[in-house]
Motif scaffolding. Structure first.
Motif, short mmCIF file in Angstrom:
data_model
loop_
_atom_site.label_atom_id
_atom_site.label_comp_id
_atom_site.label_asym_id
_atom_site.label_seq_id
_atom_site.Cartn_x
_atom_site.Cartn_y
_atom_site.Cartn_z
N HIS A 210 0.85 -1.20 0.00
CA HIS A 210 0.00 0.00 0.00
C HIS A 210 0.88 1.25 0.00
N LEU A 211 1.93 1.22 0.81
CA LEU A 211 2.81 2.39 0.89
C LEU A 211 3.57 2.60 -0.43
N TRP A 212 4.01 1.52 -1.06
CA TRP A 212 4.67 1.67 -2.37
C TRP A 212 3.70 2.28 -3.38
N SER A 213 2.45 1.85 -3.35
CA SER A 213 1.45 2.40 -4.29
C SER A 213 1.19 3.88 -4.04
N LEU A 214 1.08 4.23 -2.75
CA LEU A 214 0.77 5.61 -2.40
C LEU A 214 1.99 6.54 -2.44
N MET B 53 -1.54 7.91 8.29
CA MET B 53 -2.23 6.72 8.81
C MET B 53 -3.60 6.55 8.15
N LYS B 54 -4.36 7.62 8.03
CA LYS B 54 -5.70 7.55 7.43
C LYS B 54 -5.63 7.03 5.99
N ASP B 55 -4.64 7.50 5.24
CA ASP B 55 -4.47 7.05 3.84
C ASP B 55 -4.20 5.55 3.79
N LEU B 56 -3.36 5.08 4.71
CA LEU B 56 -3.04 3.65 4.74
C LEU B 56 -4.27 2.83 5.10
N LEU B 57 -5.01 3.27 6.09
CA LEU B 57 -6.24 2.55 6.47
C LEU B 57 -7.24 2.53 5.32
N ASP B 58 -7.35 3.66 4.62
CA ASP B 58 -8.28 3.74 3.48
C ASP B 58 -7.88 2.79 2.34
N ALA B 59 -6.61 2.45 2.26
CA ALA B 59 -6.14 1.57 1.18
C ALA B 59 -6.57 0.12 1.37
N TYR B 60 -6.92 -0.25 2.60
CA TYR B 60 -7.34 -1.62 2.88
C TYR B 60 -8.80 -1.83 2.55
N PRO B 61 -9.14 -3.04 2.08
CA PRO B 61 -10.55 -3.37 1.89
C PRO B 61 -11.21 -3.63 3.25
N PRO C 195 -13.01 -6.01 5.93
CA PRO C 195 -12.92 -5.26 7.17
C PRO C 195 -11.51 -4.70 7.34
N LYS C 196 -11.42 -3.42 7.60
CA LYS C 196 -10.14 -2.75 7.72
C LYS C 196 -9.47 -3.15 9.05
N PRO C 197 -8.14 -3.21 9.05
CA PRO C 197 -7.45 -3.50 10.31
C PRO C 197 -7.57 -2.31 11.27
N ALA C 198 -7.37 -2.58 12.54
CA ALA C 198 -7.40 -1.50 13.53
C ALA C 198 -6.21 -0.58 13.32
N SER C 199 -6.38 0.69 13.63
CA SER C 199 -5.27 1.63 13.47
C SER C 199 -4.10 1.25 14.37
N THR C 200 -4.38 0.63 15.52
CA THR C 200 -3.29 0.19 16.40
C THR C 200 -2.47 -0.91 15.73
N THR C 201 -3.11 -1.76 14.95
CA THR C 201 -2.40 -2.81 14.22
C THR C 201 -1.46 -2.19 13.20
N ILE C 202 -1.98 -1.22 12.44
CA ILE C 202 -1.16 -0.54 11.42
C ILE C 202 -0.01 0.19 12.10
N SER C 203 -0.29 0.83 13.21
CA SER C 203 0.74 1.56 13.96
C SER C 203 1.85 0.62 14.42
#
Length: 121
Positions: free
Chosen positions: A13-17, A22-30, A32-40
């Motif tokens: 997702h980061l290579w694509s963007l 953080m919001k952009d990364l969460l938006d990139a997921y289909p 059910p989206k992962p929790a923001s704490t997971t991405i963090s």
């Protein structure tokens, strides 16, 4: 160093963007989206592995890759060739072309790439 499958998914997702909050990364997921704490947590591990960095904007962080997708996968393909194909790119190419179900068009495209490389040498 290698990324875990979940880190690779985030890295894709980061290579694509190219860069993202953080919001952009969460938006990139289909869903059910992962929790923001997971991405963090993933981003923190990826920073420790020196795959990702960020630029701070107040309380927000804009993340960006430190490694290109091409370089990352190139290293892993070379390791695969070394470990499973006796360090022989020819064995790997033979296996790849015989064991994957490539269409005639894909085989012609690969042949053209090889011919172009040979013509440049």
């Amino acid at each position: 160093m290698k990324l875990s499958p979940t880190e690779e998914e985030l890295m894709n997702h980061l290579w694509s963007l190219k860069k993202a909050f953080m919001k952009d990364l969460l938006d990139a997921y289909p869903e059910p989206k992962p929790a923001s704490t997971t991405i963090s947590t993933l981003l923190k591990r990826m920073q420790e592995k020196e795959f990702v960095a960020y630029k701070a904007f107040g309380n927000s962080r804009e993340y960006y890759p430190l490694v290109t997708k091409e370089n990352y996968f190139s290293k892993h393909i070379n390791a695969l060739i070394k470990n499973f194909f006796n360090d022989s790119p020819a064995q790997f190419a033979s296996f790849f072309t015989k064991k994957t179900q490539l269409s005639d068009e894909e085989l012609i495209e690969i042949k053209a790439d090889i011919d172009n490389l040979l013509n440049k040498k």
